[in-house]
Write a protein that holds these residues in place. Structure first.
Motif, PDB file in Angstrom:
ATOM      1  N   GLY A   1      24.616   8.911 -11.626  1.00  0.00           N
ATOM      2  CA  GLY A   1      24.207   7.966 -10.592  1.00  0.00           C
ATOM      3  C   GLY A   1      22.711   7.790 -10.598  1.00  0.00           C
ATOM      4  O   GLY A   1      22.009   8.200 -11.528  1.00  0.00           O
ATOM      5  N   GLY A   2      22.202   7.196  -9.519  1.00  0.00           N
ATOM      6  CA  GLY A   2      20.768   6.985  -9.410  1.00  0.00           C
ATOM      7  C   GLY A   2      20.451   5.936  -8.373  1.00  0.00           C
ATOM      8  O   GLY A   2      21.304   5.560  -7.546  1.00  0.00           O
ATOM      9  N   PHE A   3      19.235   5.426  -8.412  1.00  0.00           N
ATOM     10  CA  PHE A   3      18.813   4.397  -7.470  1.00  0.00           C
ATOM     11  C   PHE A   3      17.540   3.735  -7.984  1.00  0.00           C
ATOM     12  O   PHE A   3      16.853   4.249  -8.880  1.00  0.00           O
ATOM     13  CB  PHE A   3      18.562   4.985  -6.073  1.00  0.00           C
ATOM     14  N   ILE A   4      17.224   2.589  -7.402  1.00  0.00           N
ATOM     15  CA  ILE A   4      15.974   1.876  -7.646  1.00  0.00           C
ATOM     16  C   ILE A   4      15.319   1.635  -6.294  1.00  0.00           C
ATOM     17  O   ILE A   4      15.985   1.218  -5.345  1.00  0.00           O
ATOM     18  CB  ILE A   4      16.207   0.539  -8.363  1.00  0.00           C
ATOM     19  N   GLU A   5      14.011   1.891  -6.200  1.00  0.00           N
ATOM     20  CA  GLU A   5      13.287   1.677  -4.947  1.00  0.00           C
ATOM     21  C   GLU A   5      11.989   0.924  -5.215  1.00  0.00           C
ATOM     22  O   GLU A   5      11.212   1.296  -6.101  1.00  0.00           O
ATOM     23  CB  GLU A   5      12.959   3.003  -4.263  1.00  0.00           C
ATOM     24  N   GLY A   6      11.752  -0.141  -4.445  1.00  0.00           N
ATOM     25  CA  GLY A   6      10.484  -0.847  -4.450  1.00  0.00           C
ATOM     26  C   GLY A   6       9.966  -0.979  -3.032  1.00  0.00           C
ATOM     27  O   GLY A   6      10.741  -0.951  -2.069  1.00  0.00           O
ATOM     28  N   SER A   7       8.637  -1.147  -2.861  1.00  0.00           N
ATOM     29  CA  SER A   7       8.077  -1.133  -1.515  1.00  0.00           C
ATOM     30  C   SER A   7       6.788  -1.945  -1.427  1.00  0.00           C
ATOM     31  O   SER A   7       6.204  -2.355  -2.444  1.00  0.00           O
ATOM     32  CB  SER A   7       7.789   0.307  -1.085  1.00  0.00           C
ATOM     33  N   TRP A   8       6.337  -2.132  -0.186  1.00  0.00           N
ATOM     34  CA  TRP A   8       5.065  -2.798   0.109  1.00  0.00           C
ATOM     35  C   TRP A   8       4.581  -2.314   1.469  1.00  0.00           C
ATOM     36  O   TRP A   8       5.384  -2.151   2.399  1.00  0.00           O
ATOM     37  CB  TRP A   8       5.267  -4.312   0.127  1.00  0.00           C
ATOM     38  N   THR A   9       3.292  -2.053   1.579  1.00  0.00           N
ATOM     39  CA  THR A   9       2.696  -1.575   2.828  1.00  0.00           C
ATOM     40  C   THR A   9       1.496  -2.439   3.180  1.00  0.00           C
ATOM     41  O   THR A   9       0.674  -2.769   2.306  1.00  0.00           O
ATOM     42  CB  THR A   9       2.248  -0.107   2.702  1.00  0.00           C
ATOM     43  N   TYR A  10       1.382  -2.793   4.461  1.00  0.00           N
ATOM     44  CA  TYR A  10       0.259  -3.595   4.950  1.00  0.00           C
ATOM     45  C   TYR A  10      -0.518  -2.795   5.991  1.00  0.00           C
ATOM     46  O   TYR A  10       0.051  -2.343   6.994  1.00  0.00           O
ATOM     47  CB  TYR A  10       0.763  -4.895   5.577  1.00  0.00           C
ATOM     48  N   ASN A  11      -1.806  -2.610   5.739  1.00  0.00           N
ATOM     49  CA  ASN A  11      -2.706  -1.931   6.672  1.00  0.00           C
ATOM     50  C   ASN A  11      -3.406  -2.996   7.514  1.00  0.00           C
ATOM     51  O   ASN A  11      -4.111  -3.854   6.986  1.00  0.00           O
ATOM     52  CB  ASN A  11      -3.728  -1.093   5.895  1.00  0.00           C
ATOM     53  N   PHE A  12      -3.213  -2.950   8.840  1.00  0.00           N
ATOM     54  CA  PHE A  12      -3.731  -3.990   9.713  1.00  0.00           C
ATOM     55  C   PHE A  12      -5.257  -4.020   9.762  1.00  0.00           C
ATOM     56  O   PHE A  12      -5.836  -5.019  10.206  1.00  0.00           O
ATOM     57  CB  PHE A  12      -3.164  -3.809  11.128  1.00  0.00           C
ATOM     58  N   ASP A  13      -5.923  -2.958   9.305  1.00  0.00           N
ATOM     59  CA  ASP A  13      -7.388  -2.937   9.299  1.00  0.00           C
ATOM     60  C   ASP A  13      -7.985  -3.402   7.975  1.00  0.00           C
ATOM     61  O   ASP A  13      -9.213  -3.474   7.846  1.00  0.00           O
ATOM     62  CB  ASP A  13      -7.886  -1.528   9.615  1.00  0.00           C
ATOM     63  N   ASN A  14      -7.145  -3.686   6.981  1.00  0.00           N
ATOM     64  CA  ASN A  14      -7.614  -4.171   5.684  1.00  0.00           C
ATOM     65  C   ASN A  14      -8.792  -3.359   5.144  1.00  0.00           C
ATOM     66  O   ASN A  14      -9.897  -3.898   4.946  1.00  0.00           O
ATOM     67  CB  ASN A  14      -8.007  -5.650   5.777  1.00  0.00           C
ATOM     68  N   PRO A  15      -8.630  -2.065   4.914  1.00  0.00           N
ATOM     69  CA  PRO A  15      -9.754  -1.250   4.435  1.00  0.00           C
ATOM     70  C   PRO A  15     -10.254  -1.710   3.072  1.00  0.00           C
ATOM     71  O   PRO A  15      -9.470  -2.143   2.218  1.00  0.00           O
ATOM     72  CB  PRO A  15      -9.153   0.157   4.353  1.00  0.00           C
ATOM     73  N   ASP A  16     -11.575  -1.636   2.870  1.00  0.00           N
ATOM     74  CA  ASP A  16     -12.156  -2.034   1.586  1.00  0.00           C
ATOM     75  C   ASP A  16     -11.636  -1.173   0.446  1.00  0.00           C
ATOM     76  O   ASP A  16     -11.580  -1.616  -0.705  1.00  0.00           O
ATOM     77  CB  ASP A  16     -13.680  -1.926   1.654  1.00  0.00           C
ATOM     78  N   SER A  17     -11.272   0.063   0.764  1.00  0.00           N
ATOM     79  CA  SER A  17     -10.762   0.970  -0.265  1.00  0.00           C
ATOM     80  C   SER A  17      -9.355   0.613  -0.714  1.00  0.00           C
ATOM     81  O   SER A  17      -8.879   1.132  -1.730  1.00  0.00           O
ATOM     82  CB  SER A  17     -10.767   2.401   0.257  1.00  0.00           C
ATOM     83  N   HIS A  18      -8.660  -0.241   0.064  1.00  0.00           N
ATOM     84  CA  HIS A  18      -7.251  -0.569  -0.209  1.00  0.00           C
ATOM     85  C   HIS A  18      -6.393   0.692  -0.279  1.00  0.00           C
ATOM     86  O   HIS A  18      -5.422   0.757  -1.035  1.00  0.00           O
ATOM     87  CB  HIS A  18      -7.117  -1.379  -1.500  1.00  0.00           C
ATOM     88  N   THR A  19      -6.773   1.677   0.529  1.00  0.00           N
ATOM     89  CA  THR A  19      -6.084   2.969   0.527  1.00  0.00           C
ATOM     90  C   THR A  19      -5.689   3.349   1.940  1.00  0.00           C
ATOM     91  O   THR A  19      -6.498   3.264   2.861  1.00  0.00           O
ATOM     92  CB  THR A  19      -6.990   4.068  -0.063  1.00  0.00           C
ATOM     93  N   ASN A  20      -4.436   3.754   2.091  1.00  0.00           N
ATOM     94  CA  ASN A  20      -3.945   4.285   3.361  1.00  0.00           C
ATOM     95  C   ASN A  20      -4.104   5.799   3.312  1.00  0.00           C
ATOM     96  O   ASN A  20      -3.211   6.517   2.860  1.00  0.00           O
ATOM     97  CB  ASN A  20      -2.481   3.897   3.575  1.00  0.00           C
ATOM     98  N   ASN A  21      -5.258   6.273   3.762  1.00  0.00           N
ATOM     99  CA  ASN A  21      -5.565   7.698   3.643  1.00  0.00           C
ATOM    100  C   ASN A  21      -4.559   8.555   4.416  1.00  0.00           C
ATOM    101  O   ASN A  21      -4.094   8.179   5.482  1.00  0.00           O
ATOM    102  CB  ASN A  21      -6.969   7.979   4.171  1.00  0.00           C
ATOM    103  N   GLY A  22      -4.253   9.699   3.843  1.00  0.00           N
ATOM    104  CA  GLY A  22      -3.323  10.618   4.478  1.00  0.00           C
ATOM    105  C   GLY A  22      -1.872  10.378   4.135  1.00  0.00           C
ATOM    106  O   GLY A  22      -1.007  11.142   4.548  1.00  0.00           O
ATOM    107  N   ARG A  23      -1.589   9.343   3.381  1.00  0.00           N
ATOM    108  CA  ARG A  23      -0.198   9.022   3.022  1.00  0.00           C
ATOM    109  C   ARG A  23       0.163   9.631   1.670  1.00  0.00           C
ATOM    110  O   ARG A  23      -0.704  10.065   0.907  1.00  0.00           O
ATOM    111  CB  ARG A  23       0.005   7.513   2.989  1.00  0.00           C
ATOM    112  N   VAL A  24       1.444   9.589   1.358  1.00  0.00           N
ATOM    113  CA  VAL A  24       1.911  10.160   0.101  1.00  0.00           C
ATOM    114  C   VAL A  24       2.270   9.036  -0.865  1.00  0.00           C
ATOM    115  O   VAL A  24       1.457   8.594  -1.655  1.00  0.00           O
ATOM    116  CB  VAL A  24       3.100  11.112   0.341  1.00  0.00           C
ATOM    117  N   PHE A  25       3.476   8.500  -0.810  1.00  0.00           N
ATOM    118  CA  PHE A  25       3.884   7.466  -1.750  1.00  0.00           C
ATOM    119  C   PHE A  25       3.452   6.063  -1.319  1.00  0.00           C
ATOM    120  O   PHE A  25       3.503   5.129  -2.115  1.00  0.00           O
ATOM    121  CB  PHE A  25       5.409   7.480  -1.920  1.00  0.00           C
TER     122      PHE A  25
END
Length: 410
Positions: A69-93
């Motif tokens: 068996g198995g699975f496929i996963e895709g995702s998208w995340t939006y940060n409402f502050d639009n950081p210049d780093s384009h990084t959601n600090n403290g997150r994992v995946f």
């Protein structure tokens, strides 16, 4: 090898915060984990096995006790502050802001064993991952030559590879040897076993992701199971960052009744590179309570300490608590909530802060009764993070994000 503390510190400086390893597919023995909400994997149909049946090989595999068996996963995340780093600090995946991600393409082959049958049996599991998440879960000496920054966004990882023996001793002993996901924590690397797309701080910072070693599980009764063994350490595999030093890992799991289950798991051993004298210890506890046919509640707590690992050179401690609630509205919708506290003021886990988060999400199964479509799940969520230092968004104490993933389990 990916070093969790180093990556997390870089994240606080507008780079990726995550490291260590995240929990992987399923546990090496289903009895090692507590009953919990399973959203994409709770359906009996197995499309891949159906395809193999049509190809003429599925029946032979089933007769031999093999499953795929198995699975496929895709995702998208939006940060409402639009950081210049384009990084959601403290997150994992979900650390990348506004960057569509192919998280995982997972395929496994397994043969399960049942020690309660009173006879010797052999089985095991091989599980591969390809995708963005694989960058973050490499064990030392195994597909870690790329890691983060130096390789492609999508990488391979051999998430699990172990053999299992059912030994007819007493009520049955199950021995697992090889590389397997950790016994600690409520959340998994495998997204089909989690209520949310985003992960808790406990998952990303408090505990290990994978181990390479040997463990034995003994069912003392139908309510009590005890597991113990040794491993090469947190995220160690073909290589070991401190030679032949080992960790000791154990778990006691108890089912009170058909509604309540409790587990306490611990791990201790030296983890720092080229250092076999300073020990790291974590105690993890989980309680699940099925309040009704529709409502499931859970709590996960961790307490860890490590000698001479604090930023000031002293002993470091970290602790946290995450509370979960899942309410099944009907076969199409499950409403989920999570609140969490995590203290890493000593900086041993890379955050150097006390952090809080609250997440609310909806697990949507558009075709829950369709043979081919019931593995499809969509999980939108809203999340608020708070730190007592300026951890987020290029120097902010708060972060607000919207995220969603799509999973097809086969």
């Amino acid at each position: 090898m990916i070093n969790r503390k180093g990556l997390a510190a870089a994240a606080a400086c507008a780079a990726l915060v995550c490291a260590g390893m995240v929990r992987g597919g399923t546990t090496p023995d289903a009895g090692l984990s507590l009953a919990r909400p399973i959203y994409a994997a709770d359906a009996p149909a197995k499309p891949l096995m159906n395809v193999l049946n049509q190809a003429g090989v599925g029946k032979s595999m089933s007769d031999a006790g093999l499953n795929a068996g198995g699975f496929i996963e895709g995702s998208w995340t939006y940060n409402f502050d639009n950081p210049d780093s384009h990084t959601n600090n403290g997150r994992v995946f979900d650390f990348e802001d506004q960057d569509p991600t192919l998280n995982q393409v997972d395929v496994f082959v397994e043969k399960t064993v049942d020690a309660s049958k009173g006879k010797f049996d052999i089985g095991g599991r091989m599980e591969w991952i390809w995708g963005g998440d694989a960058r973050l879960i490499h064990a030392n000496g195994l597909f870690d030559h790329y890691g983060l920054g130096d390789g492609p966004d999508e990488q391979f990882d051999l998430n699990q590879l172990y053999i299992q023996l059912a030994v007819p001793v007493g009520s049955g002993l199950t021995v697992t040897a090889g590389k397997f996901v950790t016994l600690l924590g409520y959340e998994y690397i495998n997204p089909t076993l989690n209520p949310f797309y985003s992960h808790s701080y406990l998952f990303g910072f408090a505990i290990p992701f994978t181990h390479t070693g040997i463990i034995g599980k003994y069912n003392v009764s139908d309510k009590l199971a005890i597991t113990a063994g040794i491993t090469r350490g947190w995220e160690q595999s073909l290589e070991d960052n401190n030679g032949c030093s080992i960790d000791v890992i154990w778990q006691v799991a108890y089912t009170l009744d058909d509604k309540t289950s409790i587990s306490v798991t611990g791990i201790t051993g030296p983890e720092e590179a080229n250092d076999s004298d300073h020990y790291r210890t974590v105690i993890d506890g989980i309680i699940t309570y099925k309040a009704s046919d529709n409502l499931t509640l859970a709590a996960n707590g961790d307490y860890g300490w490590e000698a001479d690992a604090a930023n000031d050179g002293g002993d470091a401690k970290w602790c946290g608590l995450a509370l979960y609630a899942g309410y099944t509205i009907d076969s199409h919708f499950t409403l989920n909530g999570r609140v969490e506290y995590f203290n890493d003021e000593d900086g041993a886990r890379g955050l150097d802060s006390t952090v809080y988060e609250a997440t609310i999400g909806l697990a949507i199964k558009p075709m829950p009764n369709d043979q081919w479509g019931q593995g499809l799940i969509i999980r939108p969520e809203l999340r608020w993070d708070h730190a007592n230092h300026d951890l987020y968004n290029d120097g902010d104490e708060n972060m607000y994000t919207f995220g969603a993933d799509i999973i097809y389990a086969f």
